[in-house]
Design a protein around this motif. Structure first.
Motif, PDB file in Angstrom:
ATOM      1  N   GLY A   1      47.631 -51.849 -22.134  1.00  0.00           N
ATOM      2  CA  GLY A   1      48.048 -50.888 -21.383  1.00  0.00           C
ATOM      3  C   GLY A   1      48.042 -49.318 -22.203  1.00  0.00           C
ATOM      4  N   ALA A   2      47.771 -49.466 -23.492  1.00  0.00           N
ATOM      5  CA  ALA A   2      47.751 -48.508 -24.575  1.00  0.00           C
ATOM      6  C   ALA A   2      46.286 -47.514 -24.179  1.00  0.00           C
ATOM      7  CB  ALA A   2      48.099 -48.596 -25.639  1.00  0.00           C
TER       8      ALA A   2
ATOM      9  N   SER B   1      50.822 -41.768 -18.639  1.00  0.00           N
ATOM     10  CA  SER B   1      51.519 -42.845 -19.380  1.00  0.00           C
ATOM     11  C   SER B   1      52.402 -43.496 -18.519  1.00  0.00           C
ATOM     12  CB  SER B   1      52.429 -41.827 -20.527  1.00  0.00           C
ATOM     13  OG  SER B   1      53.094 -42.956 -21.036  1.00  0.00           O
ATOM     14  N   LYS B   2      52.300 -44.832 -18.664  1.00  0.00           N
ATOM     15  CA  LYS B   2      53.045 -45.577 -17.802  1.00  0.00           C
ATOM     16  C   LYS B   2      54.519 -46.011 -18.665  1.00  0.00           C
ATOM     17  CE  LYS B   2      50.080 -46.968 -14.721  1.00  0.00           C
ATOM     18  NZ  LYS B   2      48.901 -46.023 -15.119  1.00  0.00           N
ATOM     19  N   ALA B   3      54.566 -45.794 -19.943  1.00  0.00           N
ATOM     20  CA  ALA B   3      55.618 -45.986 -20.645  1.00  0.00           C
ATOM     21  C   ALA B   3      56.502 -44.748 -20.685  1.00  0.00           C
ATOM     22  CB  ALA B   3      55.192 -46.241 -21.922  1.00  0.00           C
TER      23      ALA B   3
ATOM     24  N   LEU C   1      52.561 -47.560 -31.589  1.00  0.00           N
ATOM     25  CA  LEU C   1      52.996 -48.329 -30.463  1.00  0.00           C
ATOM     26  C   LEU C   1      54.205 -49.196 -30.578  1.00  0.00           C
ATOM     27  CD1 LEU C   1      49.219 -49.568 -30.644  1.00  0.00           C
ATOM     28  CD2 LEU C   1      50.293 -48.406 -28.869  1.00  0.00           C
TER      29      LEU C   1
ATOM     30  N   SER D   1      57.032 -39.704 -29.951  1.00  0.00           N
ATOM     31  CA  SER D   1      57.086 -40.296 -31.005  1.00  0.00           C
ATOM     32  C   SER D   1      57.047 -39.467 -32.131  1.00  0.00           C
ATOM     33  CB  SER D   1      56.166 -41.506 -31.305  1.00  0.00           C
ATOM     34  OG  SER D   1      56.537 -42.670 -30.435  1.00  0.00           O
TER      35      SER D   1
ATOM     36  N   LYS E   1      56.127 -42.264 -22.830  1.00  0.00           N
ATOM     37  CA  LYS E   1      56.180 -41.767 -24.227  1.00  0.00           C
ATOM     38  C   LYS E   1      54.827 -41.696 -24.920  1.00  0.00           C
ATOM     39  CE  LYS E   1      59.040 -42.749 -28.263  1.00  0.00           C
ATOM     40  NZ  LYS E   1      60.195 -43.733 -28.739  1.00  0.00           N
TER      41      LYS E   1
ATOM     42  N   GLY F   1      57.005 -47.547 -29.080  1.00  0.00           N
ATOM     43  CA  GLY F   1      57.172 -47.454 -27.317  1.00  0.00           C
ATOM     44  C   GLY F   1      56.113 -46.698 -26.593  1.00  0.00           C
ATOM     45  N   ALA F   2      55.209 -46.075 -27.457  1.00  0.00           N
ATOM     46  CA  ALA F   2      54.326 -44.956 -26.906  1.00  0.00           C
ATOM     47  C   ALA F   2      52.976 -45.730 -26.519  1.00  0.00           C
ATOM     48  CB  ALA F   2      53.850 -43.941 -28.078  1.00  0.00           C
ATOM     49  N   ASP F   3      52.384 -45.215 -25.339  1.00  0.00           N
ATOM     50  CA  ASP F   3      51.308 -46.010 -25.074  1.00  0.00           C
ATOM     51  C   ASP F   3      49.939 -45.003 -25.031  1.00  0.00           C
ATOM     52  OD1 ASP F   3      52.044 -44.660 -22.848  1.00  0.00           O
ATOM     53  OD2 ASP F   3      51.663 -46.172 -21.181  1.00  0.00           O
ATOM     54  N   ARG F   4      50.244 -43.704 -25.209  1.00  0.00           N
ATOM     55  CA  ARG F   4      49.049 -42.638 -25.177  1.00  0.00           C
ATOM     56  C   ARG F   4      49.341 -42.025 -26.770  1.00  0.00           C
ATOM     57  NH1 ARG F   4      48.276 -45.448 -21.658  1.00  0.00           N
ATOM     58  NH2 ARG F   4      47.711 -44.559 -19.384  1.00  0.00           N
TER      59      ARG F   4
END
Length: 279
Positions: A228-229, A139-141, A201, A176, A143, A204-207
């Motif tokens: 990016g997700a 994860s880059k975010a 999404l 989340s 979250k 703020g979650a990207d996975r």
């Protein structure tokens, strides 16, 4: 002589009669890859054992029970069902048809087992835990989140394990709130799945773990539209369904579970309950 010939013909007919395996789905198979695998496994093991295979698709509890009884009346040697939807009705039908073997995949009436019921269940939390670790590490975010069809204990085996795996490898990972597809068709509602994914999404979650069966297509669509997700599919390899959007999958080899169990039942070596995990 005529009586002898008639008897010989009858014996030959009985000897040539094929066994019958009937697969009863809890819902219309449609786009549900998990249910498709049950049909594939039933047809494959029937082919290997020289038996006939039939599929009865259900749409609600009434047709589920009707199909169970119809399969037993049709002379099935083994009736295969998939899902928790059969937990309450299966013991009653099994008592009514003691000469028929019943195989339940992915769930089991543990507190009301009968001698002619067999179960093959999965330890899906093992693979879900690893998927969560993979999600957190990539994860880059910072979250992650999870979506599943219904807020029931069985499906928490996916969602809770996924989030615990994420926390295990990255203690500061943010999570989340888990969302549920719900509605009239929680396992086959891509539109509601897409709405839930859009909400996670936006949080703020990207996975995202997508444990919505036939609803996953909508989740993947939302992920594809978000730079990016990535999502994690379930049951089968869902990467081809959404190239670039699905990072990995929590796969259940349902077709193989059906094949192994039916072969064991026919051979008389199958244990009443088999639990299949990563190993």
């Amino acid at each position: 002589i005529l009586a002898g010939l008639a008897l010989a013909g009858l014996l030959a007919s009985e000897a040539n009669a094929k066994s019958l395996f009937v697969y009863v789905s809890p819902n219309p198979i449609g786009v549900n890859d998990f249910l498709k695998l049950g049909k594939i496994g039933t047809e494959q093991v029937a082919k290997e054992l020289g038996a006939d295979a039939k599929t009865y698709e259900s749409s609600d509890p009434t047709t589920q029970r009707q199909n169970l009884e119809a399969a037993a009346k049709a002379g099935a040697q083994v009736v295969i069902v998939i899902g928790f939807e059969f937990n309450d009705m299966l013991p009653d039908v099994a008592v009514a048809y003691p000469n028929v073997k019943f195989l339940q995949i992915d769930s089991c009436p543990f507190k009301n087992m009968k001698p002619n019921i067999y179960c093959s269940v999965f330890r899906e939390y093992e693979a879900s835990y690893l998927a969560g670790a993979e999600a957190a590490l990539t994860s880059k975010a910072g979250k992650v989140g999870a979506i599943s069809a219904l807020d029931i204990p069985f499906l928490h085996r996916y969602t809770d394990a996924f989030l615990e795996g994420a926390k295990q490898v990255k203690s500061d990972i943010k999570v989340s709130p888990t969302l549920w597809v719900g509605g009239n068709s929680p396992f086959s509602d891509p539109a509601r799945g897409q709405e839930r994914a859009a909400a996670i999404l936006a949080d703020g979650a990207d996975r995202i773990l997508a444990a919505g069966a036939g609803s996953n297509g909508g989740i993947f669509k939302a992920v594809q539209d978000a730079a990016g997700a990535n999502a994690f599919g379930v049951d089968v390899n869902q990467c081809p369904q959404a190239p670039g959007a699905v990072m990995d999958n929590v796969e259940k080899k349902t077709d193989i579970a059906v094949e192994l169990a039916v072969k064991g039942i026919v051979a008389g070596s199958q244990q009443p309950i088999a639990a299949l995990g990563l190993k």
